[in-house]
Design a protein around this motif. Structure first.
Motif: not given
Length: 132
Positions: A51-55, A58-72, A84-87
């Motif tokens: 749920v947090a990853a989806q949020r 979408t908050t970052h307009a689909g610009r966050y990839g696996q690395r930045r998304l995982r860090a956030q 797991r996040l990549r899958g």
């Protein structure tokens, strides 16, 4: 649809043994599933990190990839592995947009339209080249 769910929906149409044989499951497995308590709504809901990853995505307009998304997600307190996040991203059909317009380096040299090109010394007939 899951096989056991299909069998449960069609118990009144066909015998359980016949359905299990056709679907390649054991009748004892089907009956064991029927005896288990139904899954709670909490078990069926998405994990909190999804749920947090989806949020965040979408908050970052689909610009966050696996690395930045995982860090956030880690900053927010969600421990999730990169594979797991990549899958999950690929299974969800989410793909980060590239911020770069092209992969080629920018052209910094501007050609001078009034410049004169040097003469071609190799085409000079005095160099001993014989044309046929």
């Amino acid at each position: 649809m899951k096989r056991f769910t299909f069998i449960a929906l069609h118990v009144h149409c066909w015998p359980v043994r016949q359905q299990c044989q056709l679907l390649g499951v054991s009748p004892s497995g089907y009956h064991a599933r029927c005896k288990r308590a139904p899954a709670s709504a909490a078990e069926q809901a998405l994990p909190a990190w999804q749920v947090a990853a989806q949020r965040v995505f979408t908050t970052h307009a689909g610009r966050y990839g696996q690395r930045r998304l995982r860090a956030q997600l880690r900053r927010e307190g969600h421990e999730v592995g990169r594979q797991r996040l990549r899958g999950w991203l690929s299974a969800s059909g989410l793909r980060a947009l590239s911020t770069r317009t092209s992969t080629r380096p920018p052209r910094t040299t501007q050609a001078d339209p009034q410049a004169v090109a040097a003469a071609n010394k190799l085409a000079n007939p005095s160099c001993g080249v014989v044309e046929s």
